[in-house]
Every structure is written in structure tokens, then in C-alpha cells.
Design an enzyme around this catalytic site. Structure first.
Site, PDB file in Angstrom:
ATOM      1  N   TYR A 211     -13.538   9.978  -1.925  1.00 40.98           N
ATOM      2  CA  TYR A 211     -12.504  10.081  -2.812  1.00 40.98           C
ATOM      3  C   TYR A 211     -13.097  10.612  -3.998  1.00 40.98           C
ATOM      4  O   TYR A 211     -11.848  10.925  -4.084  1.00 40.98           O
ATOM      5  CB  TYR A 211     -12.962   8.152  -2.632  1.00 40.98           C
ATOM      6  CG  TYR A 211     -12.722   7.657  -2.168  1.00 40.98           C
ATOM      7  CD1 TYR A 211     -10.909   7.027  -2.163  1.00 40.98           C
ATOM      8  CD2 TYR A 211     -13.494   7.107  -0.617  1.00 40.98           C
ATOM      9  CE1 TYR A 211     -10.662   6.360  -0.798  1.00 40.98           C
ATOM     10  CE2 TYR A 211     -13.008   6.261  -0.260  1.00 40.98           C
ATOM     11  CZ  TYR A 211     -11.434   5.545   0.265  1.00 40.98           C
ATOM     12  OH  TYR A 211     -11.123   4.505   0.499  1.00 40.98           O
TER      13      TYR A 211
ATOM     14  N   ASN B  45     -10.133  -4.422  -2.103  1.00 37.16           N
ATOM     15  CA  ASN B  45     -10.644  -2.904  -2.394  1.00 37.16           C
ATOM     16  C   ASN B  45      -9.310  -2.890  -3.490  1.00 37.16           C
ATOM     17  O   ASN B  45      -8.821  -4.351  -3.509  1.00 37.16           O
ATOM     18  CB  ASN B  45     -10.050  -1.808  -1.707  1.00 37.16           C
ATOM     19  CG  ASN B  45     -10.825  -0.683  -1.239  1.00 37.16           C
ATOM     20  OD1 ASN B  45     -11.914  -0.256  -1.490  1.00 37.16           O
ATOM     21  ND2 ASN B  45     -10.506  -0.530  -0.409  1.00 37.16           N
TER      22      ASN B  45
ATOM     23  N   ARG C 103       0.587  -1.155   0.225  1.00 37.18           N
ATOM     24  CA  ARG C 103      -0.157   0.042  -0.209  1.00 37.18           C
ATOM     25  C   ARG C 103       0.898   1.708  -0.182  1.00 37.18           C
ATOM     26  O   ARG C 103       0.181   1.896  -0.238  1.00 37.18           O
ATOM     27  CB  ARG C 103      -0.945  -0.055   1.057  1.00 37.18           C
ATOM     28  CG  ARG C 103      -1.573   1.047   1.308  1.00 37.18           C
ATOM     29  CD  ARG C 103      -2.884   1.474   2.416  1.00 37.18           C
ATOM     30  NE  ARG C 103      -3.728   2.676   2.661  1.00 37.18           N
ATOM     31  CZ  ARG C 103      -4.360   2.878   3.174  1.00 37.18           C
ATOM     32  NH1 ARG C 103      -5.272   1.183   3.747  1.00 37.18           N
ATOM     33  NH2 ARG C 103      -4.994   4.250   3.520  1.00 37.18           N
TER      34      ARG C 103
ATOM     35  N   CYS D 278     -18.640  -2.126   0.425  1.00 36.66           N
ATOM     36  CA  CYS D 278     -17.833  -1.000   1.021  1.00 36.66           C
ATOM     37  C   CYS D 278     -18.861  -0.114   2.139  1.00 36.66           C
ATOM     38  O   CYS D 278     -19.955   0.410   2.210  1.00 36.66           O
ATOM     39  CB  CYS D 278     -17.962  -0.118   0.382  1.00 36.66           C
ATOM     40  SG  CYS D 278     -16.556   1.471   0.194  1.00 36.66           S
TER      41      CYS D 278
END
Length: 415
Positions: A244, A147, A92, A167
């Protein structure tokens, strides 16, 4: 009928949130067997231990087991909840830093970072889905929390698997809006529409009255502070965007912030280390407050409600990732979207949606083509397709950055 749930990626620090939900909401969904699977036993052991204590505190009477044996975890499972992080937090961090060297946003689910995560994750999840078909109970459901959820769910459904994407963004935002309006979240119906991590709330109905104008007016400042959006932008949109969408509407601001060293991956690494240490405390039998900082709030409520409706067919309405099937104008029927859907034993049935205005629809259509190309690239490992996918993403776009990012991605199979 007994119910077995297998959690793949059970060593996640999210898992105690999930265990709390199974214990707290057992009157709605009585799980007889809960199996936590992970390839990392050093994480799985403390997580499973605290989950056991949380479940016992709730008086849960089922059987909890943990294992590194995937076949054992899947055998006879009716629901397989997938919450993987292929490559762990180090991957990540790479997703969030590598694009910055090419002047592009680094983020784990959007832009080039999300592309890198998808390229690692889609093949693993598709392999897992094949194992589900071989070892789980007939008709088992795959619930994907991994994800980038929209891309992973698109790949699963395109592969013919029985899957729904989940989600917690929608349920979290509904609770936040309900708090601002001073009503119980169960009374609030929000028009949640778009793609995963690319959604808007277009109405907020309480007892038949749309209170979106009140949210954007009287409560606009608090809402803007929470979302980290300019209040004027929220009012121009006339809708509440997912956080987002900052990466699309405020790209230069978010890029500068990341280039200054503000990276969520580093925060999460610290939080995870603290949580795993807390989970080793043999007296801990509740969710620690620090878990809220991890970002999985209301995940358990969403997951339990979804599994319960698939099991009992009650027909609850919930925001999920599902085939469009004509619900949202302007997108193909087989496109995976994230909208409110009615859930029963046959799956998720998306509710009809109002047409999106041009500025929203254009972004959704562009991102859906990026998602389709990414699924194809992840499955075929074709370099040209991967390059075109990055160029189709509005957070990458240009050839030189796309090529540079693709060359730098540490993908096992050579593209």
C-alpha cells in the site's frame, strides 16, 4: 466453556477461508457454534452452504447457522468478527473512480477512497458495537477485519468498546519472506510497525539472526517484483514496505495506472461473481483456487490464532491494530497502531518498538492525524472536519480537490 463466534458480514466471499481455518485448526480453537450473519440472503445462502461442506470435510463437530437477524447472531457470542462492506462492491468502485476526476488516487482504504469508505463504515460499525454490548456474552471481543481497519479500530476503542483490529498483510508478507529464505514461517520473526496499510518490516529474524540484508540483497529482485516496487527503493529504505505504500512513494505512477483503467474494484467484482457461482456447486467442499485471487490469504490463520489466544491466554505474538500505550515513540498512547503484540485473555499488549527514522515517523504522524480527523468527521458528520481530514491526507492535500471530492461523495447524512 463453550465458544460462540458470530461473523458479521458472513455473506462475504472471504468467509469460506475463515470456515476452513476453524475446521483445520480446531485442535487449537474448538468453536462450538459458528453463526454467519448478513443482510443479503442471496449471498449468505451459497456462502453458508459451502462453509458447511468445508467444515464437515474437516470433521468439525460444532453447529453452523446462518441468519439475517442480527440479534439472533449476537446472542451469547463470545467473539464477534466484523467483515462488512457497507454499500457493497458498487460503493468500492465509486471510491476508486470518484477521486480520479479530481486528479487524486482512488483506492478503497487509502486516500480519498479510504475516506469515503470510512465515512460510510464507521457509523455502522459503532452501531453494531452497541448491539454487541447489549446482546453478546459479557466481555465479548470485537475482532475488526473491516477496512479501513486502523480507522475503524480507532473509532471502536475511542468509543470504549472491547476491540482489536486484524489485517492479513503482515502474515501474508511473513509467509512470502519465509519462502524466499527457505525457512518455516513459524521460525521467522518480522518487525512489523506502522499504521494499518502503512507499515514496514524492519527486520526478519531467524534463530536470532536478522536476515533482512539477505532478503533485500540475494532475494531483492523477487521481493521487488512481488511488491511492485523499484529494487533500488527497497534498498534505500533498508526495509520491506507494505504494498500500500506504493500509493505514497510512487503516487504519480499509481495515479497514471488508475487513470488508464486499472482498477482493483472491477477485478474484484469479476472474482466475486465467479466465486459465488462456484459456491453454489453442491459438490464443492474445499476452498477453490480462485479464492486466492480475492486477497484474503492467511486471513483464517490470523483470525483463528487471535481468537484462540484471547480465549486460552497462551500469549502468542501477532500483528494487530491496538492502542500504542508507549510502544512506538513519537505517537500518543491512545493512537491505534499496527505492530506485533502479545495476546492473552486481557487483550493485545503491543511490544516495545524501536523509534522510526524521521522519514517514516513523519508519514505515520501525518496519517494518524488524518485518521483522527476522519473518525471525528464520521461520528459528528461535520463538514469542516471532513474537509480538514481530506486536506490532512497526503494523497489529497489541496483545498480544491478536497472540496470537490467531499461535494461529490454520496453520503446519506448531509455534511
Amino acid at each position: 466453556m463453550t465458544v460462540k463466534v458470530a461473523v458479521i458480514g458472513g455473506g462475504s466471499t472471504y468467509t469460506p477461508e475463515l470456515a476452513d481455518g476453524f475446521g483445520r485448526l480446531a485442535d487449537r480453537l474448538n468453536v462450538d457454534e459458528l453463526v454467519l450473519h448478513d443482510i443479503d440472503s442471496t449471498r449468505l445462502e451459497p456462502v453458508a452452504a459451502v462453509c458447511g461442506r468445508i467444515l464437515r470435510r474437516h470433521g468439525w463437530t460444532g453447529t453452523l447457522t446462518s441468519t439475517t437477524d442480527l440479534v439472533k447472531a449476537l446472542e451469547g457470542a463470545h467473539f464477534v468478527l466484523v467483515q462488512l462492506r457497507v454499500g457493497g462492491q458498487e460503493a468500492r468502485l465509486r471510491d476508486e473512480t470518484l477521486p480520479l476526476a479530481h486528479g487524486r488516487i482512488g483506492q478503497e482504504t487509502t486516500g480519498a477512497g479510504g475516506f469515503g469508505k470510512a465515512m460510510r463504515t464507521v457509523p455502522v460499525v459503532l452501531d453494531l458495537a452497541e448491539q454487541v454490548g447489549w446482546h453478546a456474552a459479557p466481555g465479548a471481543w470485537i475482532i475488526d477485519f473491516t477496512n479501513p481497519t486502523g480507522i475503524v479500530t480507532q473509532a471502536l476503542l475511542d468509543g470504549g468498546h472491547r476491540a482489536i483490529g486484524l489485517c492479513n498483510v503482515a502474515i501474508h508478507l511473513r509467509h512470502r519472506a519465509a519462502d524466499l529464505l527457505g525457512v518455516d514461517a513459524d521460525r521467522l520473526e518480522m518487525e512489523h510497525v506502522g499504521l494499518n496499510h502503512l507499515t514496514w518490516e524492519r527486520s526478519a529474524v531467524v534463530d536470532g539472526v536478522d536476515r533482512m540484508p539477505e532478503l533485500l540483497g540475494e532475494h531483492g529482485e523477487k521481493l521487488a517484483e512481488y511488491l511492485e516496487f523499484p529494487l533500488e527503493l527497497l534498498r534505500e529504505l533498508g526495509a520491506i514496505p507494505s504494498r500500500y505504500l506504493r500509493y505514497y512513494y510512487l503516487t504519480e505512477h499509481m495515479l497514471a495506472r488508475q487513470q488508464a483503467g486499472h482498477l482493483r474494484a472491477r477485478e474484484v467484482q469479476k472474482i466475486e461473481s465467479e466465486l459465488l457461482e462456484l459456491y453454489r456447486d453442491p459438490t464443492l467442499d474445499t476452498k477453490p483456487p480462485q479464492l486466492l485471487n480475492r486477497g484474503g490469504r492467511y486471513y483464517s490463520d490470523a483470525a483463528v490464532a487471535l481468537i484462540a489466544s484471547l480465549h486460552d491466554g497462551r500469549g502468542d505474538v501477532q500483528a494487530v491494530n491496538v492502542r500504542n500505550n508507549g510502544a512506538l515513540p513519537g505517537l500518543d498512547d491512545d493512537a491505534v497502531i499496527e505492530v506485533q503484540a502479545r495476546i492473552d485473555r486481557d487483550g493485545a499488549h503491543p511490544l516495545p518498538q524501536r523509534a522510526l527514522p524521521a522519514e517514516m515517523l513523519g508519514l505515520v504522524q501525518q496519517m494518524k492525524q488524518y485518521e483522527r480527523l476522519t473518525v471525528q468527521a464520521a461520528r459528528t458528520r461535520d463538514r469542516r472536519t471532513a474537509l480538514l481530514a481530506l486536506m490532512a491526507n497526503p494523497l489529497v492535500r489541496e483545498y480544491d480537490p478536497a472540496r470537490g471530492i467531499l461535494d461529490a461523495l454520496p453520503i446519506t447524512t448531509k455534511l
